[in-house]
Design a protein around this motif. Structure first.
Motif, PDB file in Angstrom:
ATOM      1  N   MET A  98       0.187  11.556   2.028  1.00 24.70           N
ATOM      2  CA  MET A  98       0.234  10.113   2.186  1.00 24.70           C
ATOM      3  C   MET A  98       1.676   9.625   2.289  1.00 24.70           C
ATOM      4  N   TYR A  99       2.576  10.218   1.529  1.00 26.35           N
ATOM      5  CA  TYR A  99       3.988   9.855   1.605  1.00 26.35           C
ATOM      6  C   TYR A  99       4.516  10.098   3.014  1.00 26.35           C
ATOM      7  N   ALA A 121       2.793  10.198   5.752  1.00 27.32           N
ATOM      8  CA  ALA A 121       2.154   9.268   6.685  1.00 27.32           C
ATOM      9  C   ALA A 121       2.868   7.918   6.671  1.00 27.32           C
ATOM     10  N   VAL A 122       3.217   7.433   5.464  1.00 26.00           N
ATOM     11  CA  VAL A 122       3.938   6.167   5.352  1.00 26.00           C
ATOM     12  C   VAL A 122       5.318   6.286   5.986  1.00 26.00           C
ATOM     13  N   GLU A 123       5.999   7.400   5.735  1.00 25.49           N
ATOM     14  CA  GLU A 123       7.330   7.597   6.313  1.00 25.49           C
ATOM     15  C   GLU A 123       7.271   7.632   7.836  1.00 25.49           C
ATOM     16  N   ASP A 124       6.301   8.340   8.381  1.00 29.54           N
ATOM     17  CA  ASP A 124       6.170   8.421   9.844  1.00 29.54           C
ATOM     18  C   ASP A 124       5.940   7.040  10.451  1.00 29.54           C
ATOM     19  N   THR A 125       5.099   6.243   9.796  1.00 28.19           N
ATOM     20  CA  THR A 125       4.827   4.903  10.313  1.00 28.19           C
ATOM     21  C   THR A 125       6.064   4.031  10.212  1.00 28.19           C
ATOM     22  N   ALA A 126       6.795   4.129   9.107  1.00 28.97           N
ATOM     23  CA  ALA A 126       8.014   3.334   8.937  1.00 28.97           C
ATOM     24  C   ALA A 126       9.031   3.662  10.023  1.00 28.97           C
ATOM     25  N   LEU A 127       9.160   4.943  10.360  1.00 28.41           N
ATOM     26  CA  LEU A 127      10.080   5.344  11.415  1.00 28.41           C
ATOM     27  C   LEU A 127       9.635   4.806  12.772  1.00 28.41           C
ATOM     28  N   THR A 169      -7.698   3.507  -0.045  1.00 26.17           N
ATOM     29  CA  THR A 169      -8.538   4.382   0.762  1.00 26.17           C
ATOM     30  C   THR A 169      -8.514   3.993   2.230  1.00 26.17           C
ATOM     31  N   LYS A 170      -8.030   2.784   2.544  1.00 26.18           N
ATOM     32  CA  LYS A 170      -7.997   2.312   3.921  1.00 26.18           C
ATOM     33  C   LYS A 170      -6.602   2.425   4.534  1.00 26.18           C
ATOM     34  N   LEU A 171      -5.683   3.094   3.843  1.00 26.22           N
ATOM     35  CA  LEU A 171      -4.293   3.104   4.281  1.00 26.22           C
ATOM     36  C   LEU A 171      -4.110   3.785   5.632  1.00 26.22           C
ATOM     37  N   ASP A 172      -4.852   4.850   5.905  1.00 24.34           N
ATOM     38  CA  ASP A 172      -4.680   5.558   7.170  1.00 24.34           C
ATOM     39  C   ASP A 172      -4.854   4.626   8.365  1.00 24.34           C
ATOM     40  N   GLY A 173      -5.930   3.843   8.375  1.00 22.55           N
ATOM     41  CA  GLY A 173      -6.174   2.925   9.480  1.00 22.55           C
ATOM     42  C   GLY A 173      -5.120   1.852   9.568  1.00 22.55           C
ATOM     43  N   LEU A 174      -4.676   1.347   8.411  1.00 25.95           N
ATOM     44  CA  LEU A 174      -3.646   0.320   8.378  1.00 25.95           C
ATOM     45  C   LEU A 174      -2.341   0.853   8.954  1.00 25.95           C
ATOM     46  N   LEU A 175      -1.976   2.070   8.573  1.00 27.23           N
ATOM     47  CA  LEU A 175      -0.743   2.669   9.072  1.00 27.23           C
ATOM     48  C   LEU A 175      -0.791   2.850  10.584  1.00 27.23           C
ATOM     49  N   GLU A 176      -1.923   3.263  11.086  1.00 29.66           N
ATOM     50  CA  GLU A 176      -2.058   3.448  12.529  1.00 29.66           C
ATOM     51  C   GLU A 176      -1.854   2.127  13.269  1.00 29.66           C
ATOM     52  N   ALA A 177      -2.476   1.056  12.764  1.00 34.52           N
ATOM     53  CA  ALA A 177      -2.342  -0.255  13.405  1.00 34.52           C
ATOM     54  C   ALA A 177      -0.911  -0.766  13.308  1.00 34.52           C
ATOM     55  N   ALA A 178      -0.285  -0.593  12.142  1.00 33.13           N
ATOM     56  CA  ALA A 178       1.079  -1.077  11.951  1.00 33.13           C
ATOM     57  C   ALA A 178       2.055  -0.323  12.836  1.00 33.13           C
ATOM     58  N   GLY A 179       1.905   0.984  12.938  1.00 30.51           N
ATOM     59  CA  GLY A 179       2.807   1.776  13.762  1.00 30.51           C
ATOM     60  C   GLY A 179       2.772   1.378  15.222  1.00 30.51           C
ATOM     61  N   LEU A 231       0.827  -1.203   0.000  1.00 30.11           N
ATOM     62  CA  LEU A 231       0.000   0.000   0.000  1.00 30.11           C
ATOM     63  C   LEU A 231       0.860   1.250   0.000  1.00 30.11           C
ATOM     64  N   GLY A 232       2.007   1.159   0.665  1.00 31.66           N
ATOM     65  CA  GLY A 232       2.919   2.291   0.620  1.00 31.66           C
ATOM     66  C   GLY A 232       3.375   2.578  -0.802  1.00 31.66           C
ATOM     67  N   GLY A 233       3.576   1.512  -1.575  1.00 29.58           N
ATOM     68  CA  GLY A 233       3.964   1.689  -2.965  1.00 29.58           C
ATOM     69  C   GLY A 233       2.861   2.281  -3.808  1.00 29.58           C
ATOM     70  N   LEU A 234       1.595   2.127  -3.385  1.00 29.91           N
ATOM     71  CA  LEU A 234       0.473   2.673  -4.125  1.00 29.91           C
ATOM     72  C   LEU A 234       0.120   4.088  -3.695  1.00 29.91           C
ATOM     73  N   ALA A 235       0.647   4.504  -2.530  1.00 28.51           N
ATOM     74  CA  ALA A 235       0.272   5.800  -1.977  1.00 28.51           C
ATOM     75  C   ALA A 235       0.695   6.939  -2.912  1.00 28.51           C
ATOM     76  N   TYR A 236      -0.086   7.971  -2.927  1.00 26.75           N
ATOM     77  CA  TYR A 236       0.237   9.101  -3.768  1.00 26.75           C
ATOM     78  C   TYR A 236      -0.019  10.384  -2.987  1.00 26.75           C
ATOM     79  N   GLY A 237       0.687  11.429  -3.371  1.00 23.60           N
ATOM     80  CA  GLY A 237       0.489  12.711  -2.704  1.00 23.60           C
ATOM     81  C   GLY A 237       1.431  12.865  -1.518  1.00 23.60           C
ATOM     82  N   TRP A 238       1.779  14.107  -1.210  1.00 24.20           N
ATOM     83  CA  TRP A 238       2.751  14.399  -0.167  1.00 24.20           C
ATOM     84  C   TRP A 238       2.256  13.984   1.210  1.00 24.20           C
TER      85      TRP A 238
END
Length: 313
Positions: free
Chosen positions: A29-30, A32-38, A241-251, A20-27
Motif C-alpha cells: 500500500m505504501y 501504491a501511494v508513492e506511485d500515485t503521488a509521483l 479498503t477503497k484506497l486502490d480505486g481512489l489512487l487510480e482515479a487520483a493518478g 487515506l495515504g496516512g492510514l495506509a499500512y503495509g509495503w
C-alpha cells in the motif's frame, strides 16, 4: 460523460488521498501511494515573481519555504482548481476553491472564489474574470492572480480534470447532502431535504446554477456540501479498503506541486484538522461593464477575506 459536468472538488480528491495515504499500512500500500503521488506531481517553473504579501505579519509567518512549515505543522493554504481541459486547449478553471488548514488548532477554512470575479490578471496586465487567468497562463498565472486578489500567498495547488469524479463518488457508496430547495436538471429530480447521491447525481447537483436564485454562489455552496460529505466518509477507517480505486482515479485526474514527502507530512500531521471545516462566502454584486457581466468584490470584502486567512496563521 459531458466535459461540462465538472467542478472544482480538487480539494476533495486531494484531501481524501492525503488522509487515506496516512492510514495506509503495509509495503504494497505504501508503494501504491508513492506511485500515485509521483504520477500526480508536477514541478512548475515560476515565470512570475513569487508573491509577497503587503501585510508584514503574513509576510513574516510565510517567510520559510512551504515544505519547512509543513514539517513544523504550521498552517498551509491550498488552491484547488477544477479545469475543463480539451485536446490542444488547457481550458479554463471552471471553479476556484481556497482551503486553509491549521493543524495545531484543528480547523479548516474553505471558500470559493466566484469565477466571474473581476480582478487584475497578474502577468498579463489586464483586468478580467479571475477564471480566465488559467486559460491565459496556466497554473502559474492562476495562482499568482489569486494571491494578489487575496493579498495572501498560496502554498500548494491541486488541479483536477473531473472526468473520473462520478466514479469516485460511487466508490464511496454515494455522498450525503442536504438540499435547500427542490429542482430538476438533466432529467434528474432533487427533492428538498436530506439526499444520498450517486456519482452522476452528485455531478448534476453540484453544477446546477441557472435555477438557483443565488446563481454561482448557490452552486459553490453545493460543491462545498459534496466535498464535506466525501470528507466525512473518508474519515471512517473502513474507507481504507477503497484506497486502490481512489489512487487510480487520483493518478489519472489530479496534478499538484506537493511532492510525495510533503504529502506524507500532510497525511500524518494535518488529518485531524479536516474534521472541523468552516465555509465562507465572498460577498459581492453582479454588474455589467462594457457589455460583460462581472462579479464585483470591493476592497472592504477583500480585506475581510484576507483577515480570515490571516487568522488561520
Amino acid at each position: 460523460m459531458s466535459k461540462r459536468r465538472k467542478f472544482a472538488i480538487g480539494s476533495g480528491i486531494a484531501l481524501l488521498l492525503l488522509m487515506l495515504g496516512g492510514l495506509a499500512y503495509g509495503w504494497r500500500m505504501y508503494n501504491a501511494v508513492e506511485d500515485t503521488a509521483l504520477q500526480m506531481y508536477e514541478q512548475v517553473e515560476e515565470e512570475v515573481p513569487l508573491y509577497v504579501s503587503k501585510d508584514p505579519e503574513v509576510k513574516q509567518a510565510k517567510s520559510a519555504p512551504a515544505p519547512e512549515r509543513l514539517k513544523k505543522r504550521a498552517s498551509v493554504t491550498i488552491l484547488a482548481l477544477g479545469v475543463d481541459e480539451r485536446a490542444g486547449d488547457r481550458g479554463r478553471s471552471d471553479t476556484m476553491m481556497v482551503i486553509s488548514i491549521h493543524p495545531e488548532e484543528e480547523r479548516m477554512l474553505m471558500f470559493n472564489i466566484p469565477r466571474d470575479t473581476r480582478t487584475e490578471i497578474v502577468g498579463r496586465g489586464t483586468v478580467d474574470k479571475i477564471n480566465h487567468a488559467y486559460a491565459f497562463g496556466g497554473i502559474q498565472m492562476a495562482k499568482a492572480t489569486v494571491e494578489q486578489f487575496l493579498d495572501f500567498p498560496i502554498d500548494y495547488y491541486v488541479k483536477v480534470n473531473m472526468e473520473g469524479f462520478a466514479r469516485l463518488v460511487d466508490l464511496f457508496g454515494g455522498v450525503e447532502v442536504n438540499n435547500e430547495f427542490a429542482f430538476q436538471l438533466d432529467g434528474q429530480a432533487f427533492a428538498a431535504g436530506p439526499l444520498k447521491l450517486n456519482g452522476e447525481g452528485a455531478l448534476a447537483y453540484s453544477r446546477m446554477r441557472m435555477d438557483d436564485p443565488r446563481g454561482d454562489l448557490g452552486r459553490n455552496a453545493r460543491q462545498r456540501q459534496v466535498i464535506q460529505g466525501l470528507l466525512a466518509d473518508a474519515l471512517q477507517l473502513s474507507t481504507v479498503t477503497k484506497l486502490d480505486g481512489l489512487l487510480e482515479a487520483a493518478g489519472e485526474h489530479v496534478r499538484t506541486n506537493a511532492s510525495f514527502r510533503e504529502l506524507k507530512s500532510f497525511a500524518t500531521g494535518y488529518r485531524s484538522a479536516l474534521r472541523a471545516s468552516r465555509t465562507e462566502e465572498i460577498k459581492g454584486e453582479g454588474r455589467k461593464i462594457d457589455g460583460v457581466w462581472y462579479y464585483i468584490v470591493d476592497e472592504r470584502e477583500r480585506k475581510r477575506i484576507h483577515e480570515l486567512l490571516k487568522s488561520q496563521l
